[in-house]
Design an enzyme around this catalytic site. Sequence first.
Site, PDB file in Angstrom:
ATOM      1  N   CYS A   1       0.817  -1.220   0.000  1.00 24.42           N
ATOM      2  CA  CYS A   1       0.000   0.000   0.000  1.00 24.42           C
ATOM      3  C   CYS A   1       0.849   1.267   0.000  1.00 24.42           C
ATOM      4  O   CYS A   1       0.455   2.288  -0.577  1.00 24.42           O
ATOM      5  CB  CYS A   1      -0.892   0.047   1.240  1.00 24.42           C
ATOM      6  SG  CYS A   1      -1.388  -1.529   1.911  1.00 24.42           S
TER       7      CYS A   1
ATOM      8  N   GLU B   1     -10.502  -5.081  13.552  1.00 24.67           N
ATOM      9  CA  GLU B   1     -11.334  -5.602  12.468  1.00 24.67           C
ATOM     10  C   GLU B   1     -11.410  -7.130  12.552  1.00 24.67           C
ATOM     11  O   GLU B   1     -10.524  -7.775  13.103  1.00 24.67           O
ATOM     12  CB  GLU B   1     -10.762  -5.213  11.104  1.00 24.67           C
ATOM     13  CG  GLU B   1     -10.874  -3.745  10.810  1.00 24.67           C
ATOM     14  CD  GLU B   1     -10.358  -3.392   9.415  1.00 24.67           C
ATOM     15  OE1 GLU B   1     -10.590  -2.247   9.005  1.00 24.67           O
ATOM     16  OE2 GLU B   1      -9.724  -4.240   8.764  1.00 24.67           O
TER      17      GLU B   1
ATOM     18  N   SER C   1     -13.501  -5.214   8.265  1.00 21.14           N
ATOM     19  CA  SER C   1     -12.726  -4.719   7.135  1.00 21.14           C
ATOM     20  C   SER C   1     -13.677  -4.254   6.043  1.00 21.14           C
ATOM     21  O   SER C   1     -14.791  -4.772   5.903  1.00 21.14           O
ATOM     22  CB  SER C   1     -11.833  -5.841   6.598  1.00 21.14           C
ATOM     23  OG  SER C   1     -11.322  -5.523   5.336  1.00 21.14           O
TER      24      SER C   1
END
Length: 574
Positions: free
Chosen positions: A56, A451, A477
């Site tokens: 990411c 999450e 999520s």
Amino acid sequence: MEAPVFDKRKLPSRHVTEGPERAPHRSYYYAMGLGPEQIHQPFVGVATCWNEAAPCNISLMRQAQAVKKGVASANGTPREFCTITVTDGIAMGHEGMKSSLPSREVIADSVELTMRGHGYDALVGMAGCDKSLPGMMMAMVRLNVPSVFIYGGSILPGTFKGRDVTVVDVFEAVGLHSVGKMSDEDLLELEQVACPSAGACGGQFTANTMAMVSEAIGLALPYSAGAPAPYEFRDKFCFAAGEMVMQLIARNIRPRDIVTRKALENAATVVAASGGSTNAGLHLPAIAHEAGIEFDLFDVAEIFKRTPYICDLKPGGKYVAKDLFEAGGIPLVMKTLLDSGYLHGDCMTVTGKTIAENLKKVAWNDSQVVVRKASEPITPTGGVVGLSGNLAPDGAIVKVAGMKNLKFSGPARCFDTEQDCFAAVERRDYKDGDVLVIRYVGPRGGPGMPEMLSTTAALYGQGAGDKVALITDGRFSGATRGFCIGHVGPEAAIGGPIAHIRDGDIIEIDAEAGTLSVKLSDHELEARKAGWKARPNAYRTGAIWKYAQGVGPARAGAVTHPGGAAEVKTYADI
């Protein structure tokens, strides 16, 4: 674009560069290779969340160099710095997930402190992973200096046995593997091909949802949030962001001129229309809080309730962010929403123009299949729904994009940690029709509101995604699918109703009516509450302890400070 001329007498950096008494400060800048002209120009913080934690963030440092060139071309002096990220895909399913949501606050706080400490005049913030996007936008609104947001871009889809896959397919494969429906060899192959490039997870998960928010709320340049990370022409968007932030300084256009109540409503609208992540129900109130705007989970849910679902994106649909960008990008989504009356077109953006002006030349693309017209939606109401009831007086949230059945009723099966629930799922120690309850995992109780993707993905992989429901005071999520309700409030750690549920209690979920209830009388709930005691957690020191002491409820964004409403003077006006 003509480079503006600046007067530093009203800019924050005058405190570190101007006058005889700042000679020691200037000596540091000479040591870094700057000359007098650069020292006396506006200073622009170029903040990135670059690290080697996950794909990411890995391209952000390279993209930052293009931003710096844009700033320098427009008579500004860029100053690059990094902040942290905690990447959910790596943190998922173990104690590391408790660090995820607190990292949003650390990102916002560290950007604020760097900007304040060095007197920077403007900010270009670059982020690539779930919490880093809202964290960076929160810092922009908090500081209220001219700012432009840049998303690092999405990952390209992987290919497995002739079909596109994302990291969610790998999480779900764990469930398939656990019941003998996937071999060791296929699992190994899938994990090696699912993530083939730099960039954030490719579906309409939290990162891409908040990237879409960045354009809809007006803090990012049109089209910039859709281009995948590996596409080299992302550098053009980055260069343009550097140029544009200098125009914003010259025109004194600030984030709070952009992030208004109407802009927040626009952001919630694109989340619902795209079947975006339920985490937006947490992050939009947090961004609003920085501006001193009351905009909580119930306000977000009202927007969701009246917005059509129009984007056929994973996890509820077929396509990924790359497909959306090539179909026409986020402006295509916004244009059809605007034309059908779902967006406020008069909101200011970082282009110096309004939403309507930015979208004026966007034409509908009849040859694409990713986005429907708002007048011809997949479903007439949004892909994300808010819930409330005697089990969630402070609200809850569910992603219904791609779901056929919007009602569920069944007996509770209670777990006080996600790990215990995941272990039960791995053993298939549950029955069809059960409502799995994971509690004491809220903002304060987690701590950190983790999450639950590992558990929900395993259920889906086992073929039980539509046969059981799961509710939690934690989060899901953006990649979660199935009947999964998060953000149940008040949370168990402070004695919310979810703390008092027992195995076998009948829980009723109705995403059409927007209700989440347990079949217990008020008298019975009060009687159970009388015997309840708060549970200690294992975090007695350090950053996660500190977070738990100050964090507020999920309904208001799980924030940790009083926000813009309590502010006397913004940093931008020092």
